[in-house]
Design an enzyme around this catalytic site. Structure first.
Site, PDB file in Angstrom:
ATOM      1  N   GLY A  96       0.841  -1.182   0.000  1.00 50.46           N
ATOM      2  CA  GLY A  96       0.000   0.000   0.000  1.00 50.46           C
ATOM      3  C   GLY A  96       0.867   1.218   0.000  1.00 50.46           C
ATOM      4  O   GLY A  96       1.977   1.198   0.524  1.00 50.46           O
ATOM      5  N   GLU A 126       0.801   5.582   0.377  1.00 54.88           N
ATOM      6  CA  GLU A 126       0.866   6.540   1.464  1.00 54.88           C
ATOM      7  C   GLU A 126      -0.535   6.862   1.979  1.00 54.88           C
ATOM      8  O   GLU A 126      -0.780   7.906   2.557  1.00 54.88           O
ATOM      9  CB  GLU A 126       1.515   7.815   0.907  1.00 54.88           C
ATOM     10  CG  GLU A 126       2.087   8.720   1.960  1.00 54.88           C
ATOM     11  CD  GLU A 126       2.253  10.132   1.445  1.00 54.88           C
ATOM     12  OE1 GLU A 126       2.319  11.035   2.280  1.00 54.88           O
ATOM     13  OE2 GLU A 126       2.302  10.328   0.225  1.00 54.88           O
ATOM     14  N   ASN A 172       8.258   1.675   5.382  1.00 52.95           N
ATOM     15  CA  ASN A 172       8.519   2.905   6.134  1.00 52.95           C
ATOM     16  C   ASN A 172       7.246   3.428   6.797  1.00 52.95           C
ATOM     17  O   ASN A 172       6.147   3.079   6.407  1.00 52.95           O
ATOM     18  CB  ASN A 172       9.140   3.972   5.234  1.00 52.95           C
ATOM     19  CG  ASN A 172       8.409   4.089   3.933  1.00 52.95           C
ATOM     20  OD1 ASN A 172       8.502   3.214   3.087  1.00 52.95           O
ATOM     21  ND2 ASN A 172       7.639   5.143   3.786  1.00 52.95           N
ATOM     22  N   ASP A 213      12.328   7.479   3.523  1.00 52.68           N
ATOM     23  CA  ASP A 213      11.642   6.446   2.763  1.00 52.68           C
ATOM     24  C   ASP A 213      12.462   5.156   2.756  1.00 52.68           C
ATOM     25  O   ASP A 213      12.416   4.398   1.797  1.00 52.68           O
ATOM     26  CB  ASP A 213      11.396   6.920   1.314  1.00 52.68           C
ATOM     27  CG  ASP A 213       9.993   6.574   0.848  1.00 52.68           C
ATOM     28  OD1 ASP A 213       9.331   5.790   1.524  1.00 52.68           O
ATOM     29  OD2 ASP A 213       9.569   7.090  -0.190  1.00 52.68           O
ATOM     30  N   ASP A 267      12.383   2.053   3.524  1.00 54.26           N
ATOM     31  CA  ASP A 267      11.511   0.955   3.735  1.00 54.26           C
ATOM     32  C   ASP A 267      12.334  -0.231   4.244  1.00 54.26           C
ATOM     33  O   ASP A 267      13.414  -0.478   3.722  1.00 54.26           O
ATOM     34  CB  ASP A 267      11.002   0.738   2.316  1.00 54.26           C
ATOM     35  CG  ASP A 267       9.953  -0.235   2.172  1.00 54.26           C
ATOM     36  OD1 ASP A 267      10.034  -1.273   2.811  1.00 54.26           O
ATOM     37  OD2 ASP A 267       9.047   0.055   1.398  1.00 54.26           O
ATOM     38  N   ARG A 314      17.492  -1.034   2.592  1.00 51.09           N
ATOM     39  CA  ARG A 314      17.419   0.176   1.759  1.00 51.09           C
ATOM     40  C   ARG A 314      18.406   1.227   2.228  1.00 51.09           C
ATOM     41  O   ARG A 314      18.916   2.016   1.457  1.00 51.09           O
ATOM     42  CB  ARG A 314      16.044   0.853   1.881  1.00 51.09           C
ATOM     43  CG  ARG A 314      14.890   0.097   1.397  1.00 51.09           C
ATOM     44  CD  ARG A 314      15.038  -0.144  -0.059  1.00 51.09           C
ATOM     45  NE  ARG A 314      14.153  -1.246  -0.378  1.00 51.09           N
ATOM     46  CZ  ARG A 314      12.919  -1.103  -0.775  1.00 51.09           C
ATOM     47  NH1 ARG A 314      12.429   0.084  -0.957  1.00 51.09           N
ATOM     48  NH2 ARG A 314      12.176  -2.148  -1.035  1.00 51.09           N
TER      49      ARG A 314
END
Lengths: 572, 265
Positions: free
Chosen positions: A183, A185, A267, A309, A311, A332
């Site tokens: 999903g 934001e 994130n 970000d 994640d 990441r």
């Protein structure tokens, strides 16, 4: 199920728990994403090896066809004379392994108004019993009969209109089907769910954000509360846990020896870290769960209070070192973590990319990053109306030092093979942006390569010393996974279209083949009738061409596609 | 693309596009999904405006509700000039597009025009729970509802280094926050004026207040529509139709029917 215990190593049509648990060792099959639920992507096969690989030629190729192509990130599965391979737009094909002929095709009807963030990809299916099971872009799970392609069961996991989606391959662990959710934001909260793989019936659900209630389900589907994840408001201020993010969009791995399933979490939301002071558990973490109950056994957070970000969805791959079962994760955020697979205690952490601006290192005592505060983007709610904020340069970029492309581990060389990318990003607060027809305070960013000659690099990483043993540079960013074999080889694909084989000890390139479109998927291998085969899906797409920035120049000449290639040694 | 070829090629589509639409007999209008009071389940101000515009152009309405993307650039790409890669869109015209210079500059493939309303952020309070009001300072310790991922949520959560944060209650939509206010579960809601007016309908128990947060656009933002850059004939006709709707009072009535006072740019 009845045959399970005796069918070990046999190849009946019915896929049992024992067969799934033995997948990494059984060279005739590929039953799971990761070539074994641990995700090592290692095969002991050695017919194709450093001496013979030069003679590798195509056996057959199969086109996914259709008018729509886009990113093909799928890992094929091999069982009972068939290949099961998913394709973009929630399609699944069954192909005859001998001839490359299509046996059947399933095309999921996608509603208008789904919102996949990062292309219409799918990473693969899971096999169980007589079924092949995969997740769709409108957040459903579909189980098909392996022989006929007929739908046996179909379950809605969540509401696509609320931003939920599914792109990862499901995982079979202790006889249950484990899945996460994707999903963007839009207030999506990550969770792991367990189902009965034969029926699709929900068994339990465990949210990945502190404060949300977990459930188990009785025979009639009634939800029974099983306690809150973490402690409400311990690491999230106010109401922010309600829209916490932490989506489990890459699925998980499972280690039969620890009995635990390991899921990475995305994130936290909203993007602006200043609005949610605290660690924001369990975002950007690895979470270890009991597959039978969904209880969280341990967690290790890679990026507390993420602002970039970063994640944490990347795979946690278990392996043995010094007589202990550990797990590796190339995050990441640019650090490679080695964590005790039984209790989540940090053993080692070191950079696997050249430039990291957000932390100077990871404290091995506390397990926490040593933040560089100047590397944190500013608060968009501060400053004067209509003014652009100061720019911060951050590395890695939001697409990560390693993204969805899975790494491989060789018990033979004791090295991880990590498809890494070297890039950074400028981030600043825009004077004003717009979202859904209204004013918004957004950040502007532009992604930039760090070096002139390459972005991608396949790196051989020693988990013990933290050294990069060798690297193979690549002009475009790497986006496909790696595989390693007993033939002392590492296979991986490039956006430029090549499937390559390198010497696992030196990184020397020994073979390459142009597949006709970019490779953004992980290869597999198996053996049948005395012949070893290698397969990889080809079809350029994924998040890179959607985001671009200055990176776009290095990839905008690439053409889309959609096919699967199978190779064997000439004369075999 | 070389500009020369571009300009020559443009001479044709200007009318061709309008011809195609008028021959087909329907106008495809993109509106946001889940966006009360403007467009929600096929109802709302933008839906009524779309119908009125189509009628003025002598066309049937073909409504294309779509989910908001990460930002307006995505929406314009999916709904105006290119279409979504899942195969839906583009529409002939998209409504509720901010008429903003920076947005125009960033989207050279679209024409943004015909502003029909000005939106502003307002606080609505429960006068019984909060009888006295003296600006932002009065919000300390109060339960205030906002829509997730909205400018209202951001400025409120960020205010004064987060001193109001613990009182902020997050809802999927502003409409749901406003329902909760009316049910007595909140002291106030920070949302767009149109959203508030549609929910409270002038009820004196729920007064509206302007608030000056650091980075909130004080004078709000104008909203209009967008068509493909070269659809000049369509843009001309839509602008003329809007002018007629304004002159006849029809636009005002469309807004009023939803409890909203139209604010002319």
């Amino acid at each position: 199920m009845l045959l399970g215990a005796t069918a070990l190593g046999a190849h009946g049509a019915s896929v049992t728990n024992a067969m799934v648990d033995n997948d990494a060792k059984d060279t005739a099959d590929v039953l799971s994403f990761g070539m074994g639920t641990q995700g090592q992507r290692y095969s002991p096969l050695n017919q194709i090896n450093t001496a013979t690989v030069a003679r590798l030629v195509p056996a057959w190729s199969f086109s996914f066809g259709g008018e729509k192509q886009r990113g093909q990130e799928s890992q094929p599965l091999i069982h009972n004379g068939k290949m099961f391979v998913t394709a973009s737009y929630s399609r699944l094909f069954a192909i005859d392994l001998k001839t490359g002929n299509k046996l059947w095709k399933y095309e999921h009807r996608l509603p208008e108004g789904i919102m996949p963030c990062c292309d219409v990809v799918n990473r693969g299916a899971a096999l169980y019993d007589n079924l092949v099971i995969f997740g769709t872009l409108d957040a459903q799970l579909v189980a098909l009969d392996q022989e006929t392609g007929k739908v046996v069961w179909k379950e809605k996991v969540d509401d696509y209109a609320a931003g939920y989606s599914m792109t990862a391959a499901p995982l079979i662990a202790k006889g249950v089907l484990l899945t996460g959710v994707s999903g963007g934001e839009f207030g999506v909260v990550g969770r792991v769910e367990a189902r009965n793989p034969k029926t699709g019936d929900l068994l339990w659900s465990r949210p990945m954000v502190e404060g949300h209630m977990g459930h188990r389900y009785d025979k009639d589907g009634n939800a029974i509360e099983t306690g809150v994840t973490g402690t409400v408001n311990k690491t999230w201020p106010g109401d922010l846990w309600k829209t916490g993010g932490a989506s489990t969009w890459m699925g998980g791995t499972y280690d039969a020896s620890t009995g635990l399933a390991y899921f990475g979490t995305g994130n936290p939301a909203p993007w602006n870290s200043h609005l949610r002071p605290g660690d924001n558990l369990y975002s950007s973490s690895t979470v270890a769960l009991d597959p039978e109950t969904g209880a969280i056994k341990w967690h290790y957070q890679n990026t507390p209070n993420d602002a970039w970000d970063f994640d944490g969805a990347n795979e946690f791959v278990t392996f043995d070192m010094d007589g202990r079962r550990l797990g590796g994760k190339a995050d990441r955020n640019g650090f490679f973590y080695v964590v005790d697979a039984k209790n989540g205690k940090l053993e080692n952490a070191f950079p696997f990319v050249k430039k990291i601006t957000w932390a100077s290192g990871i404290d091995l005592k506390t397990g926490r990053p040593k933040f560089i505060e100047a590397g944190r983007p500013g608060d968009p709610t501060k400053g004067a109306e209509g003014k652009k904020g100061t720019s911060v340069f951050a590395a890695p970029a939001f697409l990560g030092a390693k993204n969805q492309m899975p790494m491989a581990y060789s018990p033979q060389t004791k090295l991880f093979y990590v498809p890494a990318n070297e890039w950074g990003m400028e981030i600043w607060n825009e004077p004003i942006t717009y979202k859904k027809g209204g004013a918004f305070l957004g950040a502007g960013f532009t992604i930039k390569p760090l070096f002139d000659d390459y972005i991608g690099a396949l790196r051989a990483v020693d988990p013990k010393t933290g050294k990069i043993v060798w690297e193979a540079k690549n002009t475009a960013p790497l986006w496909g996974g790696a595989m390693t074999t007993g033939g002392n080889l590492v296979f991986y694909g490039t956006p430029e279209g090549y499937l390559k084989a390198l010497d696992a000890r030196t990184g020397k390139e020994l073979w390459k083949f142009q597949t006709g479109s970019g490779v953004v998927a992980p290869p597999v291998t198996w053996q049948e009738g005395g012949t070893q085969y290698v397969a990889v899906v080809s079809g350029w797409g994924g998040a890179v061409p959607l985001w671009g920035g200055e990176v776009a120049k290095k990839v905008n000449f690439l053409e889309q596609g959609g096919s699967v290639w199978v190779f064997k040694l000439a004369g075999k | 693309m070389t500009m020369l070829v571009g300009l020559l090629a443009l001479a044709l589509p200007v009318r061709a596009e309008w011809q195609r639409i008028s021959e087909a007999g329907s106008l495809k209008v993109a509106v946001y999904e889940g966006f009360a009071p403007f467009s929600d389940h096929g109802k709302g101000i933008d839906v009524a405006l779309a119908r009125a515009l189509a009628t003025r152009l002598g066309l049937k309405l073909n409504l294309l509700p779509f989910p908001a993307g990460e930002n307006l650039n995505d929406d314009l790409r999916n709904m105006v000039w290119k279409g979504h890669y899942l195969g839906y869109g583009p529409a002939d015209v998209m409504l509720h597009v901010p008429v903003d210079r920076a947005l125009m500059a960033a989207n050279d493939k679209v024409e943004i025009f015909a502003p029909y309303h000005v939106e502003t952020v307002r606080l609505v309070r429960d006068a019984q729970a909060m009888p006295d009001f003296d600006g932002i300072a009065s919000l300390a310790g109060r339960r205030i509802g906002v829509e997730q991922i909205s400018i209202a949520a951001m400025v409120l959560l960020g205010e004064g280094g987060g001193r109001l944060r613990d009182g902020v209650r997050i809802f999927p939509t502003a409409a749901q926050a406003l329902e909760e206010l009316k049910a007595g579960g909140l002291d106030a809601v920070l949302a767009n004026r149109s959203e508030i007016e549609a929910a409270v309908r002038g009820d004196p128990r729920y007064p509206l207040e302007p608030l000056a947060f650091e980075r909130l656009p004080r004078n709000g933002w104008a909203i209009g529509m967008a068509v493909r850059k070269d659809d000049t004939e369509l843009a001309r006709r839509l602008q003329a139709a809007l002018n007629e709707l304004v002159a006849s009072g029809e636009l005002r009535d469309i807004f009023a029917a939803h409890g909203v006072t139209v604010a002319r740019p």
